[in-house]
Design a protein around this motif. Structure first.
Motif, PDB file in Angstrom:
ATOM      1  N   PRO A  26       0.815  -1.228   0.000  1.00 41.49           N
ATOM      2  CA  PRO A  26       0.000   0.000   0.000  1.00 41.49           C
ATOM      3  C   PRO A  26       0.845   1.273   0.000  1.00 41.49           C
ATOM      4  CG  PRO A  26      -0.739  -1.508   1.723  1.00 41.49           C
ATOM      5  CD  PRO A  26       0.530  -2.067   1.164  1.00 41.49           C
ATOM      6  N   ALA A  27       1.955   1.270   0.711  1.00 40.06           N
ATOM      7  CA  ALA A  27       2.810   2.457   0.761  1.00 40.06           C
ATOM      8  C   ALA A  27       3.416   2.759  -0.608  1.00 40.06           C
ATOM      9  CB  ALA A  27       3.912   2.268   1.800  1.00 40.06           C
ATOM     10  N   VAL A  28       3.916   1.728  -1.276  1.00 39.38           N
ATOM     11  CA  VAL A  28       4.511   1.929  -2.605  1.00 39.38           C
ATOM     12  C   VAL A  28       3.436   2.345  -3.609  1.00 39.38           C
ATOM     13  CG1 VAL A  28       5.737   0.772  -4.489  1.00 39.38           C
ATOM     14  CG2 VAL A  28       6.456   0.413  -2.131  1.00 39.38           C
ATOM     15  N   ARG A  29       2.231   1.819  -3.458  1.00 39.11           N
ATOM     16  CA  ARG A  29       1.135   2.206  -4.352  1.00 39.11           C
ATOM     17  C   ARG A  29       0.817   3.695  -4.207  1.00 39.11           C
ATOM     18  NH1 ARG A  29      -2.948  -2.054  -5.998  1.00 39.11           N
ATOM     19  NH2 ARG A  29      -1.204  -3.125  -5.095  1.00 39.11           N
ATOM     20  N   VAL A  30       0.828   4.200  -2.974  1.00 39.34           N
ATOM     21  CA  VAL A  30       0.591   5.633  -2.741  1.00 39.34           C
ATOM     22  C   VAL A  30       1.708   6.449  -3.386  1.00 39.34           C
ATOM     23  CG1 VAL A  30       0.551   7.425  -0.962  1.00 39.34           C
ATOM     24  CG2 VAL A  30      -0.811   5.351  -0.678  1.00 39.34           C
ATOM     25  N   VAL A  31       2.949   6.030  -3.200  1.00 39.93           N
ATOM     26  CA  VAL A  31       4.080   6.735  -3.810  1.00 39.93           C
ATOM     27  C   VAL A  31       3.951   6.720  -5.332  1.00 39.93           C
ATOM     28  CG1 VAL A  31       6.594   6.672  -4.132  1.00 39.93           C
ATOM     29  CG2 VAL A  31       5.617   6.336  -1.860  1.00 39.93           C
ATOM     30  N   PHE A  32       3.501   5.600  -5.888  1.00 39.63           N
ATOM     31  CA  PHE A  32       3.301   5.471  -7.339  1.00 39.63           C
ATOM     32  C   PHE A  32       2.307   6.517  -7.847  1.00 39.63           C
ATOM     33  CE2 PHE A  32       0.813   3.523 -10.811  1.00 39.63           C
ATOM     34  CZ  PHE A  32       1.802   3.263 -11.726  1.00 39.63           C
ATOM     35  N   TYR A  33       1.149   6.604  -7.197  1.00 40.01           N
ATOM     36  CA  TYR A  33       0.127   7.551  -7.650  1.00 40.01           C
ATOM     37  C   TYR A  33       0.520   9.003  -7.395  1.00 40.01           C
ATOM     38  CZ  TYR A  33      -2.991   3.675  -8.635  1.00 40.01           C
ATOM     39  OH  TYR A  33      -3.547   2.545  -9.163  1.00 40.01           O
ATOM     40  N   VAL A  34       1.157   9.267  -6.279  1.00 40.19           N
ATOM     41  CA  VAL A  34       1.622  10.636  -6.005  1.00 40.19           C
ATOM     42  C   VAL A  34       2.721  11.018  -6.989  1.00 40.19           C
ATOM     43  CG1 VAL A  34       2.807  12.096  -4.314  1.00 40.19           C
ATOM     44  CG2 VAL A  34       0.909  10.650  -3.601  1.00 40.19           C
ATOM     45  N   GLY A  35       3.618  10.072  -7.304  1.00 40.64           N
ATOM     46  CA  GLY A  35       4.651  10.342  -8.301  1.00 40.64           C
ATOM     47  C   GLY A  35       4.068  10.646  -9.666  1.00 40.64           C
ATOM     48  N   ALA A  36       3.038   9.899 -10.053  1.00 40.62           N
ATOM     49  CA  ALA A  36       2.389  10.157 -11.340  1.00 40.62           C
ATOM     50  C   ALA A  36       1.731  11.533 -11.352  1.00 40.62           C
ATOM     51  CB  ALA A  36       1.351   9.071 -11.631  1.00 40.62           C
ATOM     52  N   ALA A  37       1.002  11.853 -10.289  1.00 44.16           N
ATOM     53  CA  ALA A  37       0.302  13.139 -10.234  1.00 44.16           C
ATOM     54  C   ALA A  37       1.277  14.311 -10.215  1.00 44.16           C
ATOM     55  CB  ALA A  37      -0.608  13.183  -9.009  1.00 44.16           C
ATOM     56  N   THR A  38       2.346  14.202  -9.429  1.00 44.12           N
ATOM     57  CA  THR A  38       3.291  15.315  -9.367  1.00 44.12           C
ATOM     58  C   THR A  38       4.084  15.452 -10.664  1.00 44.12           C
ATOM     59  OG1 THR A  38       4.893  13.910  -8.219  1.00 44.12           O
ATOM     60  CG2 THR A  38       3.499  15.321  -6.859  1.00 44.12           C
ATOM     61  N   THR A  39       4.330  14.346 -11.352  1.00 42.29           N
ATOM     62  CA  THR A  39       4.990  14.438 -12.661  1.00 42.29           C
ATOM     63  C   THR A  39       4.121  15.227 -13.625  1.00 42.29           C
ATOM     64  OG1 THR A  39       6.121  12.330 -12.318  1.00 42.29           O
ATOM     65  CG2 THR A  39       5.932  13.110 -14.583  1.00 42.29           C
ATOM     66  N   VAL A  40       2.856  14.866 -13.685  1.00 46.07           N
ATOM     67  CA  VAL A  40       1.924  15.597 -14.560  1.00 46.07           C
ATOM     68  C   VAL A  40       1.883  17.060 -14.162  1.00 46.07           C
ATOM     69  CG1 VAL A  40      -0.510  15.847 -15.192  1.00 46.07           C
ATOM     70  CG2 VAL A  40       0.518  13.581 -15.130  1.00 46.07           C
ATOM     71  N   GLY A  41       1.772  17.326 -12.867  1.00 49.52           N
ATOM     72  CA  GLY A  41       1.674  18.708 -12.408  1.00 49.52           C
ATOM     73  C   GLY A  41       2.891  19.554 -12.743  1.00 49.52           C
ATOM     74  N   TRP A  42       4.073  19.026 -12.498  1.00 45.89           N
ATOM     75  CA  TRP A  42       5.294  19.788 -12.792  1.00 45.89           C
ATOM     76  C   TRP A  42       5.455  20.031 -14.288  1.00 45.89           C
ATOM     77  CZ3 TRP A  42       7.390  22.736  -9.492  1.00 45.89           C
ATOM     78  CH2 TRP A  42       7.500  22.397  -8.159  1.00 45.89           C
ATOM     79  N   LEU A  43       5.150  19.011 -15.096  1.00 45.91           N
ATOM     80  CA  LEU A  43       5.314  19.193 -16.542  1.00 45.91           C
ATOM     81  C   LEU A  43       4.272  20.157 -17.111  1.00 45.91           C
ATOM     82  CD1 LEU A  43       6.239  15.550 -17.608  1.00 45.91           C
ATOM     83  CD2 LEU A  43       7.762  17.521 -17.294  1.00 45.91           C
ATOM     84  N   VAL A  44       3.048  20.097 -16.613  1.00 46.33           N
ATOM     85  CA  VAL A  44       2.030  21.063 -17.048  1.00 46.33           C
ATOM     86  C   VAL A  44       2.424  22.468 -16.616  1.00 46.33           C
ATOM     87  CG1 VAL A  44      -0.366  21.786 -16.696  1.00 46.33           C
ATOM     88  CG2 VAL A  44       0.137  19.404 -17.222  1.00 46.33           C
ATOM     89  N   ALA A  45       2.948  22.590 -15.407  1.00 51.66           N
ATOM     90  CA  ALA A  45       3.397  23.909 -14.935  1.00 51.66           C
ATOM     91  C   ALA A  45       4.519  24.453 -15.805  1.00 51.66           C
ATOM     92  CB  ALA A  45       3.851  23.812 -13.471  1.00 51.66           C
ATOM     93  N   ALA A  46       5.476  23.606 -16.142  1.00 47.59           N
ATOM     94  CA  ALA A  46       6.600  24.061 -16.973  1.00 47.59           C
ATOM     95  C   ALA A  46       6.148  24.431 -18.375  1.00 47.59           C
ATOM     96  CB  ALA A  46       7.665  22.968 -17.045  1.00 47.59           C
ATOM     97  N   ALA A  47       5.165  23.705 -18.899  1.00 48.95           N
ATOM     98  CA  ALA A  47       4.739  23.943 -20.282  1.00 48.95           C
ATOM     99  C   ALA A  47       3.722  25.067 -20.413  1.00 48.95           C
ATOM    100  CB  ALA A  47       4.149  22.661 -20.864  1.00 48.95           C
ATOM    101  N   ILE A  48       2.858  25.242 -19.423  1.00 49.06           N
ATOM    102  CA  ILE A  48       1.734  26.158 -19.586  1.00 49.06           C
ATOM    103  C   ILE A  48       1.785  27.329 -18.610  1.00 49.06           C
ATOM    104  CG2 ILE A  48      -0.785  26.334 -19.445  1.00 49.06           C
ATOM    105  CD1 ILE A  48      -0.889  23.417 -20.419  1.00 49.06           C
ATOM    106  N   TRP A  49       1.985  27.057 -17.330  1.00 52.09           N
ATOM    107  CA  TRP A  49       1.912  28.123 -16.338  1.00 52.09           C
ATOM    108  C   TRP A  49       3.098  29.067 -16.383  1.00 52.09           C
ATOM    109  CZ3 TRP A  49       0.400  25.349 -11.172  1.00 52.09           C
ATOM    110  CH2 TRP A  49      -0.874  24.813 -11.298  1.00 52.09           C
ATOM    111  N   LEU A  50       4.275  28.515 -16.580  1.00 49.93           N
ATOM    112  CA  LEU A  50       5.482  29.334 -16.549  1.00 49.93           C
ATOM    113  C   LEU A  50       5.827  29.767 -17.972  1.00 49.93           C
ATOM    114  CD1 LEU A  50       7.433  27.102 -14.051  1.00 49.93           C
ATOM    115  CD2 LEU A  50       6.274  29.255 -13.566  1.00 49.93           C
TER     116      LEU A  50
END
Length: 193
Positions: A26-50
């Motif tokens: 369960p712990a690794v699964r949470v890290v997996f989903y948080v890693g996926a979400a933060t990857t999307v967030g950082w890349l969207v921020a770099a491409a669109i917000w900034l």
């Protein structure tokens, strides 16, 4: 409570994989989903917000966001790869070390859709980690953000709804849910820093 009570597998008479798989999965699964979400967030921020400079190259802030996306993708990839032997351990009732040895992981990965989805997402995340580290243009990071969003989609095809022909709408809704959650949760992460 989970540490004090016997595992459900023991109560039902099924082989127990041990505490490592029961606690780490369960712990690794949470890290997996948080890693996926933060990857999307950082890349969207770099491409669109900034904003990029007039030539389309990333600014210093955009480069930092893309690098943060690369680091998040690395976490996503490693956790996706760790999910495979942990899941095989849980499914087979063997210890994590026994499950990771030999052809058991390959055999299980060829059978179970959830393991295939984790491997596909992990491979996509490895590519994103490398690509985001090398990206210098906002258009490149936008393509990487789209790939990151697509890299989450295999998880929708791994659930029990994907096994039936009459659950097409459920799978579609799961894809929309995963993409929306990644954009929402991942989008908040860069704004907090």
């Amino acid at each position: 409570m989970a540490l004090l009570l016997p595992s459900p597998a023991t109560v039902l008479g099924v082989a127990d994989s041990g505490g490592a798989a029961r606690l780490l999965l369960p712990a690794v699964r949470v890290v997996f989903y948080v890693g996926a979400a933060t990857t999307v967030g950082w890349l969207v921020a770099a491409a669109i917000w900034l904003p990029a400079d007039p030539s389309g190259r990333l600014t210093v802030a955009g480069l930092r966001a893309a690098r943060a996306g690369a680091e998040s993708a690395g976490v996503w990839a490693v956790s996706g790869l760790l999910l495979v032997p942990l899941s095989v351990s849980e499914l087979s009732g063997r210890s994590v070390i026994d499950a990771a040895r030999g052809g058991l992981v390959l055999q299980a990965a060829s059978i179970f859709g959830s393991l295939q989805a984790n491997l596909i997402s992990a491979v996509v995340a490895v590519g994103l980690a490398v690509g985001a580290r090398l990206a210098r243009r906002s258009s490149t990071v936008l393509v990487l953000a789209a790939v990151a969003i697509a890299g989450v989609a295999p998880q929708a095809f791994a659930g029990h709804a994907s096994d039936s022909d009459n659950h097409d709408i459920a799978v579609d809704l799961m894809i929309y849910h995963l993409v929306g959650a990644c954009l929402w949760v991942g989008g908040w992460w860069p704004s907090l820093r």
